[in-house]
Design a protein around this motif. Structure first.
Motif, PDB file in Angstrom:
ATOM      1  N   UNK A 113     -53.260  66.294 -13.399  1.00 33.16           N
ATOM      2  CA  UNK A 113     -54.035  66.823 -14.522  1.00 33.16           C
ATOM      3  C   UNK A 113     -55.315  66.028 -14.778  1.00 33.16           C
ATOM      4  N   UNK A 114     -55.370  64.797 -14.273  1.00 32.69           N
ATOM      5  CA  UNK A 114     -56.493  63.878 -14.515  1.00 32.69           C
ATOM      6  C   UNK A 114     -56.585  63.490 -15.985  1.00 32.69           C
ATOM      7  N   UNK A 115     -55.451  63.479 -16.640  1.00 35.66           N
ATOM      8  CA  UNK A 115     -55.347  63.179 -18.066  1.00 35.66           C
ATOM      9  C   UNK A 115     -54.262  62.125 -18.225  1.00 35.66           C
ATOM     10  N   UNK A 116     -54.665  60.902 -18.554  1.00 33.77           N
ATOM     11  CA  UNK A 116     -53.725  59.794 -18.624  1.00 33.77           C
ATOM     12  C   UNK A 116     -52.691  60.007 -19.737  1.00 33.77           C
ATOM     13  N   UNK A 117     -51.573  59.315 -19.673  1.00 35.16           N
ATOM     14  CA  UNK A 117     -50.577  59.421 -20.752  1.00 35.16           C
ATOM     15  C   UNK A 117     -51.187  59.072 -22.107  1.00 35.16           C
ATOM     16  N   UNK A 118     -50.701  59.724 -23.141  1.00 34.32           N
ATOM     17  CA  UNK A 118     -51.187  59.482 -24.498  1.00 34.32           C
ATOM     18  C   UNK A 118     -51.046  58.003 -24.846  1.00 34.32           C
ATOM     19  N   UNK A 119     -52.090  57.461 -25.450  1.00 33.52           N
ATOM     20  CA  UNK A 119     -52.121  56.044 -25.810  1.00 33.52           C
ATOM     21  C   UNK A 119     -52.032  55.906 -27.329  1.00 33.52           C
ATOM     22  N   UNK A 120     -50.937  55.328 -27.798  1.00 34.61           N
ATOM     23  CA  UNK A 120     -50.753  55.158 -29.236  1.00 34.61           C
ATOM     24  C   UNK A 120     -51.291  53.828 -29.738  1.00 34.61           C
ATOM     25  N   UNK A 121     -51.549  52.883 -28.828  1.00 31.37           N
ATOM     26  CA  UNK A 121     -52.129  51.602 -29.217  1.00 31.37           C
ATOM     27  C   UNK A 121     -53.598  51.842 -29.557  1.00 31.37           C
ATOM     28  N   UNK A 122     -54.017  51.463 -30.751  1.00 35.37           N
ATOM     29  CA  UNK A 122     -55.385  51.726 -31.196  1.00 35.37           C
ATOM     30  C   UNK A 122     -56.382  51.032 -30.274  1.00 35.37           C
ATOM     31  N   UNK A 123     -57.258  51.819 -29.665  1.00 35.83           N
ATOM     32  CA  UNK A 123     -58.299  51.367 -28.725  1.00 35.83           C
ATOM     33  C   UNK A 123     -57.730  50.927 -27.383  1.00 35.83           C
ATOM     34  N   UNK A 124     -56.459  51.104 -27.153  1.00 36.02           N
ATOM     35  CA  UNK A 124     -55.870  50.690 -25.878  1.00 36.02           C
ATOM     36  C   UNK A 124     -56.404  51.453 -24.684  1.00 36.02           C
ATOM     37  N   UNK A 125     -56.794  52.706 -24.892  1.00 38.30           N
ATOM     38  CA  UNK A 125     -57.235  53.539 -23.771  1.00 38.30           C
ATOM     39  C   UNK A 125     -58.557  53.084 -23.172  1.00 38.30           C
ATOM     40  N   UNK A 126     -59.386  52.379 -23.935  1.00 34.68           N
ATOM     41  CA  UNK A 126     -60.699  51.993 -23.422  1.00 34.68           C
ATOM     42  C   UNK A 126     -60.564  51.004 -22.267  1.00 34.68           C
ATOM     43  N   UNK A 127     -59.602  50.104 -22.346  1.00 33.95           N
ATOM     44  CA  UNK A 127     -59.399  49.121 -21.287  1.00 33.95           C
ATOM     45  C   UNK A 127     -58.942  49.795 -20.001  1.00 33.95           C
ATOM     46  N   UNK A 128     -58.041  50.748 -20.128  1.00 26.58           N
ATOM     47  CA  UNK A 128     -57.558  51.470 -18.959  1.00 26.58           C
ATOM     48  C   UNK A 128     -58.695  52.259 -18.300  1.00 26.58           C
ATOM     49  N   UNK A 129     -59.531  52.867 -19.125  1.00 28.00           N
ATOM     50  CA  UNK A 129     -60.630  53.678 -18.599  1.00 28.00           C
ATOM     51  C   UNK A 129     -61.622  52.827 -17.829  1.00 28.00           C
ATOM     52  N   UNK A 130     -61.975  51.672 -18.383  1.00 28.24           N
ATOM     53  CA  UNK A 130     -62.943  50.800 -17.714  1.00 28.24           C
ATOM     54  C   UNK A 130     -62.364  50.264 -16.409  1.00 28.24           C
ATOM     55  N   UNK A 131     -61.086  49.932 -16.413  1.00 27.98           N
ATOM     56  CA  UNK A 131     -60.452  49.467 -15.182  1.00 27.98           C
ATOM     57  C   UNK A 131     -60.482  50.531 -14.104  1.00 27.98           C
TER      58      UNK A 131
END
Length: 346
Positions: A113-131
């Motif tokens: 889907x190119x859609x990562x698992x939902x991230x409930x940690x506030x701002x946690x998704x930004x680190x994964x995206x940059x990586x």
């Protein structure tokens, strides 16, 4: 004196939106609106334990999600991007299963889907995206990551680290901020110094776009521009979509404790769905019969998704041990064995 970075002028190979695409955008927004309001009702009825509504943010989510190239890009959401998921064509029973806490991260395949698992940690998704985006640079690929977060999450340290790293490494990532006016119960002006999240981008050498988040076409164009900039090797972009959260932060929130209904009506402005409807009518792109059919399809889709959610049974509890490490550790294996012994009835 520092200068504000500018978006690189890149030849965009995508054609302007056709009438068909404009109608498709409205159909998506109508589907998202109906599913979103229905999901709140599902929570009240005990079908799902919790939900984070996005009423009023349909244009920001659909317009940006519609610009994603699912053959090469990747989206890293928070817990409120149902509209992005729908615009990207996810299996919505699989997506909404996350809100039922049925399985880890949603019953959909993130790689497909190119859609990562939902991230409930506030701002946690930004680190994964940059990586992930930096990985694209290292491997010579041309995919772009897009990560979502709100004005409240922009105050987290993770955002500083992610933007700084992306700026230094010129990672192809779009930081998409939905500034909906509220960090749960705190208004933006009380927690965003300077009044603009986009303005912070200059400190990291990143260009920024501030867009009307209630204008789906403007959001789509801004997102497409940002993707072209990233894809051309010019590094990251910050988009701040100015919108408004019409309703509670989550089904556990009571907005009446920090604002009145009159304040909400006054501050929210024109409804993005009705605004787009009037625009399509005025431009002769759609007629009343089209809007009636879009609503009928939205109601039918919601009923199908609801039936799928209600049909989901519980998952085996032992699954929780299989998704921690690629190679289970002895400690984890010991814990799994103890759990099975004590919970063989589950």
């Amino acid at each position: 004196m520092t200068t504000t970075p500018e978006i690189a002028v890149v030849e965009d190979d995508a054609a302007p939106l056709t009438h068909h695409q404009l109608r498709e955008l409205y159909t998506l927004m109508a589907a998202v609106r109906h599913l979103d309001t229905a999901a709140v009702a599902w929570q009240r009825q005990g079908i799902i334990p919790g939900y984070a509504p996005e009423l009023g943010q349909e244009a920001a989510q659909v317009g940006s999600g519609y610009a994603v190239d699912r053959t090469r890009d990747f989206v890293f959401p928070t817990y409120r991007e149902m509209g992005v998921a729908r615009a990207m064509g996810l299996d919505m029973v699989g997506y909404m299963a996350t809100h039922k806490a049925t399985w880890h991260g949603g019953m959909y395949n993130p790689l497909e889907s190119r859609f990562a698992p939902i991230q409930a940690v506030v701002a946690g998704s930004v680190l994964h995206a940059v990586g992930w985006a930096h990985g694209q640079t290292l491997s010579g690929e041309n995919g772009v990551a897009m990560t979502y977060f709100g004005d409240g999450a922009s105050s987290q340290g993770d955002v500083h680290e992610a933007m700084n790293f992306a700026g230094v490494m010129k990672a192809p990532v779009v930081f998409f901020i939905q500034n909906n006016g509220w960090a749960i119960s705190v208004p933006s002006e009380r927690q965003v110094a300077g009044g603009s999240v986009a303005a912070r981008a200059a400190g990291y050498g990143i260009p920024a776009l501030r867009v009307d988040g209630n204008d789906v076409v403007a959001v789509h164009e801004a997102t497409r521009t940002a993707f072209a900039h990233c894809r051309a090797g010019h590094g990251p972009v910050v988009i701040e979509a100015m919108t408004y959260r019409r309703g509670p932060h989550s089904t556990a929130d009571d907005p009446g404790r920090y604002r009145t209904l009159d304040q909400e009506r006054l501050d929210a402005g024109q409804d993005p769905l009705e605004r787009f409807r009037q625009q399509l009518l005025a431009d002769g792109v759609a007629d009343h019969a089209f809007f009636d059919e879009a609503q009928r399809k939205a109601e039918q889709e919601e009923a199908t998704i609801r039936a799928g959610i209600e049909a989901l049974g519980p998952r085996p509890g032992a699954e929780m041990f299989g998704l921690v490490f690629q190679e289970p550790t002895p400690a984890l294996q010991s814990q799994a064995a103890a759990w099975r012994k004590e919970s063989d009835h589950v």
